[in-house]
Design a protein around this motif. Structure first.
Motif, PDB file in Angstrom:
ATOM      1  N   VAL A  43       0.880  -1.162   0.000  1.00  0.00           N
ATOM      2  CA  VAL A  43       0.000   0.000   0.000  1.00  0.00           C
ATOM      3  C   VAL A  43       0.924   1.220   0.000  1.00  0.00           C
ATOM      4  O   VAL A  43       1.486   1.571   1.046  1.00  0.00           O
ATOM      5  N   GLY A  44       1.124   1.810  -1.166  1.00  0.00           N
ATOM      6  CA  GLY A  44       2.095   2.893  -1.266  1.00  0.00           C
ATOM      7  C   GLY A  44       3.479   2.362  -0.941  1.00  0.00           C
ATOM      8  O   GLY A  44       3.967   1.439  -1.575  1.00  0.00           O
ATOM      9  N   GLU A  45       4.079   2.915   0.089  1.00  0.00           N
ATOM     10  CA  GLU A  45       5.417   2.479   0.517  1.00  0.00           C
ATOM     11  C   GLU A  45       5.360   1.529   1.710  1.00  0.00           C
ATOM     12  O   GLU A  45       6.389   1.226   2.306  1.00  0.00           O
ATOM     13  N   ARG A  46       4.163   1.058   2.044  1.00  0.00           N
ATOM     14  CA  ARG A  46       3.994   0.210   3.232  1.00  0.00           C
ATOM     15  C   ARG A  46       3.519  -1.193   2.859  1.00  0.00           C
ATOM     16  O   ARG A  46       2.999  -1.419   1.779  1.00  0.00           O
ATOM     17  N   ILE A  47       3.689  -2.104   3.821  1.00  0.00           N
ATOM     18  CA  ILE A  47       3.311  -3.516   3.668  1.00  0.00           C
ATOM     19  C   ILE A  47       2.249  -3.857   4.714  1.00  0.00           C
ATOM     20  O   ILE A  47       2.364  -3.478   5.886  1.00  0.00           O
ATOM     21  N   LEU A  48       1.237  -4.612   4.292  1.00  0.00           N
ATOM     22  CA  LEU A  48       0.153  -5.055   5.167  1.00  0.00           C
ATOM     23  C   LEU A  48       0.552  -6.353   5.874  1.00  0.00           C
ATOM     24  O   LEU A  48       0.903  -7.329   5.220  1.00  0.00           O
ATOM     25  N   LEU A  49       0.506  -6.334   7.197  1.00  0.00           N
ATOM     26  CA  LEU A  49       0.791  -7.534   7.995  1.00  0.00           C
ATOM     27  C   LEU A  49      -0.351  -7.790   8.969  1.00  0.00           C
ATOM     28  O   LEU A  49      -1.031  -6.852   9.401  1.00  0.00           O
ATOM     29  N   CYS A  50      -0.515  -9.070   9.317  1.00  0.00           N
ATOM     30  CA  CYS A  50      -1.574  -9.504  10.230  1.00  0.00           C
ATOM     31  C   CYS A  50      -0.945 -10.143  11.465  1.00  0.00           C
ATOM     32  O   CYS A  50      -0.047 -10.987  11.338  1.00  0.00           O
ATOM     33  N   ARG A  51      -1.423  -9.764  12.649  1.00  0.00           N
ATOM     34  CA  ARG A  51      -0.986 -10.430  13.881  1.00  0.00           C
ATOM     35  C   ARG A  51      -1.907 -11.630  14.097  1.00  0.00           C
ATOM     36  O   ARG A  51      -3.121 -11.484  14.222  1.00  0.00           O
ATOM     37  N   ARG A  52      -1.318 -12.814  14.168  1.00  0.00           N
ATOM     38  CA  ARG A  52      -2.082 -14.061  14.208  1.00  0.00           C
ATOM     39  C   ARG A  52      -2.889 -14.222  15.491  1.00  0.00           C
ATOM     40  O   ARG A  52      -2.368 -14.045  16.584  1.00  0.00           O
ATOM     41  N   ALA A  53      -4.152 -14.622  15.336  1.00  0.00           N
ATOM     42  CA  ALA A  53      -5.033 -14.909  16.475  1.00  0.00           C
ATOM     43  C   ALA A  53      -5.130 -16.408  16.724  1.00  0.00           C
ATOM     44  O   ALA A  53      -5.834 -16.832  17.638  1.00  0.00           O
ATOM     45  N   ILE A  54      -4.449 -17.207  15.902  1.00  0.00           N
ATOM     46  CA  ILE A  54      -4.529 -18.663  16.011  1.00  0.00           C
ATOM     47  C   ILE A  54      -3.130 -19.271  16.044  1.00  0.00           C
ATOM     48  O   ILE A  54      -2.155 -18.643  15.636  1.00  0.00           O
ATOM     49  N   GLU A  55      -3.055 -20.486  16.528  1.00  0.00           N
ATOM     50  CA  GLU A  55      -1.803 -21.238  16.483  1.00  0.00           C
ATOM     51  C   GLU A  55      -1.664 -21.847  15.091  1.00  0.00           C
ATOM     52  O   GLU A  55      -2.666 -22.094  14.433  1.00  0.00           O
ATOM     53  N   PRO A  56      -0.476 -22.092  14.646  1.00  0.00           N
ATOM     54  CA  PRO A  56       0.779 -21.830  15.331  1.00  0.00           C
ATOM     55  C   PRO A  56       1.168 -20.355  15.259  1.00  0.00           C
ATOM     56  O   PRO A  56       0.666 -19.616  14.423  1.00  0.00           O
ATOM     57  N   SER A  57       2.047 -19.974  16.155  1.00  0.00           N
ATOM     58  CA  SER A  57       2.611 -18.623  16.196  1.00  0.00           C
ATOM     59  C   SER A  57       1.599 -17.538  16.515  1.00  0.00           C
ATOM     60  O   SER A  57       1.682 -16.421  16.017  1.00  0.00           O
ATOM     61  N   ARG A  58       0.655 -17.855  17.389  1.00  0.00           N
ATOM     62  CA  ARG A  58      -0.330 -16.860  17.830  1.00  0.00           C
ATOM     63  C   ARG A  58       0.391 -15.627  18.384  1.00  0.00           C
ATOM     64  O   ARG A  58       1.348 -15.742  19.121  1.00  0.00           O
ATOM     65  N   GLY A  59      -0.080 -14.452  17.996  1.00  0.00           N
ATOM     66  CA  GLY A  59       0.493 -13.200  18.477  1.00  0.00           C
ATOM     67  C   GLY A  59       1.635 -12.663  17.634  1.00  0.00           C
ATOM     68  O   GLY A  59       2.059 -11.535  17.828  1.00  0.00           O
ATOM     69  N   LEU A  60       2.138 -13.459  16.710  1.00  0.00           N
ATOM     70  CA  LEU A  60       3.218 -12.995  15.839  1.00  0.00           C
ATOM     71  C   LEU A  60       2.640 -12.492  14.521  1.00  0.00           C
ATOM     72  O   LEU A  60       1.490 -12.765  14.174  1.00  0.00           O
TER      73      LEU A  60
END
Length: 179
Positions: A43-60
């Protein structure tokens, strides 16, 4: 109900690998890798990231990505995953990378995409969704090695909407997170 089929592991006729084969009818139950589809959404000069609500790696943090469903194309799956995880409509412009993760029997198809419009929000599998400038990406909080790879590969072709697909970094099969 009695199951009329029992399976044993053996090498079927005409094959070279041991498989699960039905002892009654000879049906071969092939076990194949799972295909993950996703995208690096710019998005322009930025990247869309999601913080995981599920395992594996919940919260990352991760890219919008997940398992491909039956009867969909890789692009349809990547768009569906972006909608499910980030409530984001995206436009895919090319295939960024094909990663092989044999430890977990996955093949990952990661696309180059742009957000259509400006709407996004956390879906049921995300705690939070954000746009990050390159310098703000939480490298130490990324969920999977392939997220690191995809972000770095996207940076290499930042001004392009398509490229020849990347693959795993040499010798890296995704067993550990990059340091």
């Amino acid at each position: 109900m009695i199951d009329e089929h029992s399976f044993s592991r053996r090498v079927p006729s005409g094959d070279t690998l041991e498989r699960r084969v039905c002892n009654t009818c000879g049906f071969v139950d092939y076990e194949n890798p799972k295909i993950v589809v996703g995208s690096v959404v710019r998005v322009g000069e930025r990247i869309l990231l999601c913080r995981r609500a599920i395992e594996p790696s919940r919260g990352l943090w991760t890219l919008p990505a997940g398992f491909m469903e039956l009867h969909e194309t890789a692009e349809e799956g990547a768009r569906r995953e972006a909608m499910e995880e980030a409530c984001a409509a995206i436009r895919i412009t090319g295939l960024l990378a094909v990663y092989s993760i044999p430890r977990i029997s996955q093949v990952q198809l990661i696309h180059i995409a742009q957000l259509e419009g400006d709407a996004f929000a956390a879906g049921p599998e995300s705690l939070e969704v954000r746009l990050f400038d390159w310098e703000e990406i939480p490298w130490g909080e990324l969920a999977f090695p392939s997220v690191h790879w995809a972000l770095r590969h996207r940076r290499e072709v930042w001004d392009r909407t398509s490229c020849a697909p990347f693959s795993n970094p040499p010798g890296d099969l995704g067993d550990t997170l990059p340091r």
